[in-house]
Design a protein around this motif. Structure first.
Motif, short mmCIF file in Angstrom:
data_model
loop_
_atom_site.label_atom_id
_atom_site.label_comp_id
_atom_site.label_asym_id
_atom_site.label_seq_id
_atom_site.Cartn_x
_atom_site.Cartn_y
_atom_site.Cartn_z
N ASP A 185 84.15 143.67 31.18
CA ASP A 185 83.86 142.71 29.84
C ASP A 185 83.98 141.33 30.61
O ASP A 185 85.08 140.70 30.45
CB ASP A 185 84.63 143.09 29.03
N ILE A 186 82.97 140.77 31.08
CA ILE A 186 83.26 139.42 31.88
C ILE A 186 83.41 138.35 30.67
O ILE A 186 84.24 137.56 30.86
CB ILE A 186 81.65 139.13 32.53
N GLY A 187 82.84 138.58 29.27
CA GLY A 187 83.02 137.69 28.36
C GLY A 187 84.47 137.50 27.93
O GLY A 187 85.14 136.68 27.84
N ALA A 188 85.24 138.94 27.86
CA ALA A 188 86.65 138.82 27.58
C ALA A 188 87.36 138.13 28.82
O ALA A 188 88.42 137.44 28.38
CB ALA A 188 86.82 140.22 27.36
N LEU A 189 87.08 138.45 29.91
CA LEU A 189 87.90 137.55 31.20
C LEU A 189 87.65 136.02 30.88
O LEU A 189 88.63 135.52 31.26
CB LEU A 189 87.24 138.32 32.60
N ALA A 190 86.31 135.91 30.87
CA ALA A 190 86.19 134.32 30.73
C ALA A 190 86.77 133.65 29.69
O ALA A 190 87.38 132.69 29.73
CB ALA A 190 84.61 134.05 30.47
N PRO A 213 99.22 141.91 36.57
CA PRO A 213 97.68 141.67 36.57
C PRO A 213 97.31 141.82 35.26
O PRO A 213 98.12 141.82 34.21
CB PRO A 213 97.58 143.37 37.05
N VAL A 214 95.69 141.60 35.01
CA VAL A 214 95.13 141.87 33.80
C VAL A 214 94.22 142.89 34.01
O VAL A 214 93.55 142.97 35.07
CB VAL A 214 94.31 140.38 33.35
N MET A 215 94.26 144.02 33.17
CA MET A 215 93.76 145.14 33.35
C MET A 215 92.28 144.57 32.65
O MET A 215 92.15 144.25 31.45
CB MET A 215 94.19 146.42 32.49
N ALA A 216 91.00 144.81 33.43
CA ALA A 216 89.69 144.55 32.88
C ALA A 216 89.13 145.92 32.54
O ALA A 216 88.99 146.72 33.48
CB ALA A 216 89.14 143.91 34.04
N LYS A 219 85.35 147.30 27.48
CA LYS A 219 85.58 146.16 26.43
C LYS A 219 86.81 145.68 26.27
O LYS A 219 87.78 146.57 26.26
CB LYS A 219 85.27 147.21 25.21
N GLY A 220 86.98 144.28 26.43
CA GLY A 220 88.35 143.67 26.36
C GLY A 220 89.14 143.66 27.66
O GLY A 220 88.47 144.17 28.62
N ALA A 221 89.91 143.22 27.69
CA ALA A 221 91.28 143.08 28.80
C ALA A 221 92.66 142.81 28.10
O ALA A 221 92.64 142.76 27.12
CB ALA A 221 90.59 142.05 29.66
N LYS A 222 93.60 143.30 29.26
CA LYS A 222 94.88 143.20 28.67
C LYS A 222 95.72 142.86 29.59
O LYS A 222 95.82 143.24 30.86
CB LYS A 222 95.27 144.76 28.12
N THR A 223 96.57 141.71 29.51
CA THR A 223 97.47 141.23 30.39
C THR A 223 98.75 142.23 30.40
O THR A 223 99.36 142.25 29.38
CB THR A 223 98.01 139.92 29.98
N VAL A 224 99.22 142.67 31.46
CA VAL A 224 100.38 143.50 31.43
C VAL A 224 101.67 142.92 32.38
O VAL A 224 102.91 143.22 32.02
CB VAL A 224 100.06 144.87 32.23
N ASP A 225 101.42 141.52 32.87
CA ASP A 225 102.61 140.90 33.17
C ASP A 225 102.19 139.66 33.22
O ASP A 225 101.00 139.04 33.76
CB ASP A 225 103.00 141.33 34.76
#
Ligand code: ADP
Ligand code: MG
Length: 231
Positions: A185-190, A213-216, A219-225
């Motif tokens: 999800d490039i939009g979510a990363l941007a 990392p951020v998990m890409a 749909k969406g993304a999530k920062t784990v650290d």
């Protein structure tokens, strides 16, 4: 006063430079950057209760101002599946931390949601002496460390800048559905890059920021650290 401003002033008052992961993640949340759900436990029973609330599998991490690289200290346990694993994990993490650095001040153990595996990306920011706040983007692991395949832009970023920082990477095909992997999800990363830009512009006291990392996801993304260092 915003949550972020409160946390920064507390950290400064305590004479610290490095924010703890839960502090950095609370600030991310304030700026709309998605992070794993978390709570800080101060004993094994509490850790298991929080894990039940968050849901399994669970990740546990040491929270200490004296331990910056948590996995190096045996301070990260992933994929814990029930309350008794979490309780035992709590004790293990404290024991590892004490062995690694006996004088380390321990603030607790972070109980957090385990984010499903995916392509790992890195979002960073540094305050360049010449250019000021600068945002960085790259793919995790060897792409940053070995191949130096990263892009920098001086903040503030427009959403166009943010998209370009992603699509200009040599490794971009890996994010865009290479072979069998689904496109990220490039939009979510941007959006994370733009929020990071806003955060460092509004808080010039930030010297370094690291979402790694951020998990890409598709749909969406999530920062784990998350790490934030002040001047
Ligand atoms: P360190 O301080 O060593 O950088 P991290 O928090 O980055 O510690 O954890 C080390 C690794 O464990 C991460 O790079 C990631 O692969 C994995 N990890 C950490 N937290 C999570 C989580 N909540 N969900 C899934 N994987 C995680
Ligand atoms: Mg990390």
């Amino acid at each position: 006063m915003s949550q972020a401003t409160k946390i920064f002033s507390q950290v400064i008052k305590e004479g610290r430079k490095a924010l703890l992961e839960p502090e950095a993640k609370a600030i991310c949340t304030d700026y709309g950057i998605p992070v794993t759900k978390f709570k800080v436990a101060s004993n094994e029973k509490e850790a298991a209760t929080f894990a039940d609330e968050i849901g399994y599998p669970i990740v546990l991490k040491i929270v200490s101002q004296d331990i910056i690289h948590k996995s190096e200290a045996g301070g990260v346990l992933i994929n814990l599946k029930n309350g008794s694993e979490v309780g035992a994990g709590y004790l293990k993490i404290i024991e590892n931390a004490k062995r690694y650095k006996p004088e380390a001040k321990i603030a607790g153990v972070l109980v957090q949601e385990m984010a499903p595996q995916s392509t790992e990306v890195i979002v960073g920011a540094i305050k360049d002496p010449q250019f000021g706040q600068t945002v960085m983007f790259g793919l995790g692991g060897i792409f940053v460390e070995l191949l130096k395949d990263v892009n920098f832009r001086i903040a503030p970023l427009t959403s166009e800048d943010a998209k370009e920082m992603i699509t200009d990477l040599k490794a971009y095909p890996l994010l865009n559905g290479f072979r069998n992997s689904p496109p990220a999800d490039i939009g979510a990363l941007a959006a994370i890059l733009c929020s990071t830009s806003r955060l460092v512009m509004e808080h010039p006291e930030i010297k370094e920021l690291d979402l790694n990392p951020v998990m890409a996801y598709q749909k969406g993304a999530k920062t784990v650290d998350a790490r934030i260092i002040l001047e």
